[in-house]
Design a protein around this motif. Structure first.
Motif, PDB file in Angstrom:
ATOM      1  N   ALA A 152       8.176  12.192   8.380  1.00 16.75           N
ATOM      2  CA  ALA A 152       8.693  12.262   9.636  1.00 16.75           C
ATOM      3  C   ALA A 152       8.176  10.579  10.590  1.00 16.75           C
ATOM      4  N   LEU A 153       7.777   9.500   9.165  1.00  9.64           N
ATOM      5  CA  LEU A 153       7.271   8.219   9.903  1.00  9.64           C
ATOM      6  C   LEU A 153       8.421   7.642  10.403  1.00  9.64           C
ATOM      7  N   THR A 154       8.354   7.020  11.555  1.00 10.48           N
ATOM      8  CA  THR A 154       9.470   6.073  11.841  1.00 10.48           C
ATOM      9  C   THR A 154       9.456   4.956  10.810  1.00 10.48           C
ATOM     10  N   ASP A 155      11.203   4.092  10.636  1.00  3.71           N
ATOM     11  CA  ASP A 155      10.839   3.119  10.242  1.00  3.71           C
ATOM     12  C   ASP A 155       9.816   1.790   9.698  1.00  3.71           C
ATOM     13  N   GLU A 156       9.647   1.747  11.485  1.00  4.85           N
ATOM     14  CA  GLU A 156       8.141   0.959  11.877  1.00  4.85           C
ATOM     15  C   GLU A 156       6.910   1.650  10.960  1.00  4.85           C
ATOM     16  N   GLN A 157       6.664   2.827  10.974  1.00  8.99           N
ATOM     17  CA  GLN A 157       5.345   3.211  10.899  1.00  8.99           C
ATOM     18  C   GLN A 157       5.504   2.620   9.065  1.00  8.99           C
ATOM     19  N   ARG A 158       5.994   3.545   8.255  1.00  5.87           N
ATOM     20  CA  ARG A 158       6.671   3.380   7.138  1.00  5.87           C
ATOM     21  C   ARG A 158       6.200   1.787   6.193  1.00  5.87           C
ATOM     22  N   ASP A 159       7.496   1.143   7.559  1.00  7.39           N
ATOM     23  CA  ASP A 159       7.134  -0.504   6.711  1.00  7.39           C
ATOM     24  C   ASP A 159       6.042  -0.806   6.570  1.00  7.39           C
ATOM     25  N   ARG A 160       4.645  -0.618   7.534  1.00 10.09           N
ATOM     26  CA  ARG A 160       3.556  -0.768   8.207  1.00 10.09           C
ATOM     27  C   ARG A 160       2.531  -0.549   7.251  1.00 10.09           C
ATOM     28  N   VAL A 161       2.883   1.074   6.428  1.00  7.57           N
ATOM     29  CA  VAL A 161       2.010   1.174   5.755  1.00  7.57           C
ATOM     30  C   VAL A 161       2.054   0.949   4.632  1.00  7.57           C
ATOM     31  N   VAL A 162       3.446   0.999   4.008  1.00  6.63           N
ATOM     32  CA  VAL A 162       3.787   1.107   2.471  1.00  6.63           C
ATOM     33  C   VAL A 162       3.223  -0.250   1.661  1.00  6.63           C
ATOM     34  N   PRO A 163       2.689  -1.618   2.305  1.00  6.94           N
ATOM     35  CA  PRO A 163       2.259  -2.980   1.823  1.00  6.94           C
ATOM     36  C   PRO A 163       0.965  -3.040   1.644  1.00  6.94           C
ATOM     37  N   LEU A 164       0.116  -1.391   2.030  1.00 12.86           N
ATOM     38  CA  LEU A 164      -1.635  -1.236   2.208  1.00 12.86           C
ATOM     39  C   LEU A 164      -1.729  -0.215   0.863  1.00 12.86           C
ATOM     40  N   ILE A 165      -1.057   0.492   0.239  1.00  8.22           N
ATOM     41  CA  ILE A 165      -1.235   1.560  -0.397  1.00  8.22           C
ATOM     42  C   ILE A 165      -1.651   0.717  -1.634  1.00  8.22           C
ATOM     43  N   PRO A 166      -0.475  -0.620  -2.724  1.00 10.84           N
ATOM     44  CA  PRO A 166      -1.094  -0.785  -3.547  1.00 10.84           C
ATOM     45  C   PRO A 166      -2.653  -1.401  -3.635  1.00 10.84           C
ATOM     46  N   HIS A 167      -3.379  -1.921  -2.365  1.00  4.43           N
ATOM     47  CA  HIS A 167      -4.195  -2.791  -2.060  1.00  4.43           C
ATOM     48  C   HIS A 167      -5.303  -1.168  -2.557  1.00  4.43           C
ATOM     49  N   ILE A 168      -4.687  -0.599  -0.936  1.00  2.00           N
ATOM     50  CA  ILE A 168      -6.215   1.095  -1.474  1.00  2.00           C
ATOM     51  C   ILE A 168      -6.277   1.608  -3.092  1.00  2.00           C
ATOM     52  N   LEU A 169      -4.794   1.426  -3.736  1.00  2.00           N
ATOM     53  CA  LEU A 169      -5.213   2.015  -5.382  1.00  2.00           C
ATOM     54  C   LEU A 169      -6.146   1.384  -6.182  1.00  2.00           C
ATOM     55  N   THR A 170      -6.064   0.193  -5.945  1.00  2.00           N
ATOM     56  CA  THR A 170      -6.787  -1.000  -6.415  1.00  2.00           C
ATOM     57  C   THR A 170      -8.851  -1.197  -6.102  1.00  2.00           C
ATOM     58  N   GLY A 171      -8.774  -0.538  -5.255  1.00  2.00           N
ATOM     59  CA  GLY A 171      -9.812  -0.511  -4.267  1.00  2.00           C
ATOM     60  C   GLY A 171     -10.348   0.998  -5.973  1.00  2.00           C
ATOM     61  N   ILE A 172      -9.661   2.017  -5.797  1.00  2.00           N
ATOM     62  CA  ILE A 172     -10.780   2.743  -6.117  1.00  2.00           C
ATOM     63  C   ILE A 172     -10.595   2.566  -8.065  1.00  2.00           C
ATOM     64  N   ALA A 173     -10.145   1.998  -8.573  1.00  2.00           N
ATOM     65  CA  ALA A 173      -9.899   1.586 -10.393  1.00  2.00           C
ATOM     66  C   ALA A 173     -11.241   0.864 -10.734  1.00  2.00           C
ATOM     67  N   ALA A 174     -12.008   0.740 -11.687  1.00  2.00           N
ATOM     68  CA  ALA A 174     -12.881   0.983 -12.540  1.00  2.00           C
ATOM     69  C   ALA A 174     -13.182  -0.967 -12.179  1.00  2.00           C
TER      70      ALA A 174
END
Length: 400
Positions: A152-174
């Motif tokens: 139940a995210l707003t469009d604005e919340q979705r658009d702010r969160v989505v670009p962050l995830i690839p960076h976080i994922l790269t940060g937990i890689a070896a």
């Protein structure tokens, strides 16, 4: 005769310096043939055999480490410390008991119509196009849309969160680069700030969404703390958005490359269930799990890993182990049994596996019914640069 192990070592080092899962087949074959437990000078051991991956996953004798470069109590550390996939008992059991209350079969049935609605809209939007990018137009927006709906995210919340995830994922890689680690920390800071606000709002105004379900989950009076909710929400986005996008894109790409398999699926809808499992085997998005620390000596089928070793489980290699899968590099939508480990196994089996399968089923149902003539534009494929993910970043398809 196999080449010297030193050459294998150099190949591994090259992979981690310029990761391309789309080019990893020769390396995986060599790992299987020469060193199923490969101790790299990079400071960790690659576990590539299916039996070894399963045994170590089920042993509970490995524990997560903070992502390299993440300072204690930093946003990255706080988020990933609560990832179900990176915790061990007793913390893991407590978190899973609470979290799985939001992932019941009843809960999945409740989102079924939402998933079908999003898929139908996406396919309808490309149905008249002569050519489109399957990743950008279907595989990526589907899980994003689904998670925005069920959280139940707003469009604005979705658009702010989505670009962050690839960076976080790269940060937990070896062994992320210093630049990647810094980008991950900045993304984690932004994620924490945003989602804390969403959690506070849900506490004031509870709804019927997944996040409200996690907030209200209780076990003998125990609840998830705010930091645990942050970590759980972050993992939901990582697993539910980035990796599901990779599964959908990678699965369809593999089916279109094996043209006879695509045509068989279109002609035989009853094969959709086994086709999904084969897509998971050959295109399960997570190729390698983050580093874990071995707590005590563990005897594996291929040898011993010792206390103090850091290990990474290569799920993408285990799913192509010739000792388990006949003709492992071929796509076979009739393959059964199919004991892949795309969702890991043991206590760390992916909590969102049912939702990922639901999305894959909806996509294949819509595509095979409405776009059976879908064809890959040869040479259009581009792949993610990642030591963890084996997924396409782009590929073009034609209709008609």
């Amino acid at each position: 005769m196999p080449e010297p192990v030193a050459t294998l070592t150099a190949s591994v080092e090259h992979f981690y310096s310029a990761p391309r899962w789309s080019e990893a087949a020769p390396l995986i074959r060599r790992l299987h043939a020469e060193e199923r437990l490969h101790r790299s000078p990079l400071g960790f051991t690659i576990v590539s055999g299916h039996a070894d991956v399963v045994a170590l996953s089920r042993s509970n004798e490995a524990v997560r480490e903070a992502p390299p470069g993440a300072a204690p109590d930093s946003s990255m550390d706080r988020l990933t410390r609560r990832f179900l996939s990176l915790t061990n008992p007793p913390d893991h059991r407590r978190l899973r008991v609470l979290a799985q209350q939001a992932f019941t079969p009843k809960g999945l049935r409740a989102v079924h119509d939402q998933v079908r609605k999003v898929v139908a809209e996406l396919v309808a939007s490309v149905e008249g196009a002569a050519r489109f990018d399957f990743v950008a137009d279907v595989a990526h927006p589907l899980p994003v849309g689904v998670f925005a709906e069920i959280l139940a995210l707003t469009d604005e919340q979705r658009d702010r969160v989505v670009p962050l995830i690839p960076h976080i994922l790269t940060g937990i890689a070896a062994e992320p680069t210093p630049e990647a680690a810094a980008a991950a920390e900045a993304a984690a800071d932004a994620f924490v700030e945003l989602v804390r606000g969403v959690i506070a709002d849900r506490r004031r105004n509870p709804g019927s969404d997944l996040l409200t379900g996690l907030i209200e989950a209780t076990d003998a009076g125990d609840r998830l703390t705010d930091d645990e909710l942050l970590g759980m929400t972050c993992q939901l986005f990582v697993a539910g958005m980035e990796t599901t996008s990779g599964l959908l894109g990678g699965g369809v790409l593999q089916l279109l490359r094996a043209r006879e398999q695509w045509e068989l699926l279109c002609a035989t809808p009853d094969l959709r269930r086994t086709a999904i499992e084969e897509c998971l085997r050959v295109a399960g998005s997570v190729g390698a799990l983050p580093l874990r620390l071995v707590l005590s000596d563990v005897e594996l089928p291929s040898g011993r890993v010792e206390a103090g070793e850091r290990v990474t489980l290569w799920l993408g290699a285990a799913n192509r182990d010739p000792e388990v899968f006949a003709d492992p590099w071929a796509v076979d939508i009739t393959r059964s049994p199919n004991p892949h480990v795309a969702f890991s196994t043991g206590i760390h089996f992916c909590l969102g596996a049912g939702l990922a399968r639901l999305e894959a089923d909806a996509v294949l149902a819509e595509l095979t019914e409405r776009l059976p003539d879908l064809r890959l534009v040869e040479g259009s494929e581009e792949f993610a640069v990642s030591t963890m993910l084996q997924q396409p970043a782009r590929f073009l398809v034609e209709t008609g």
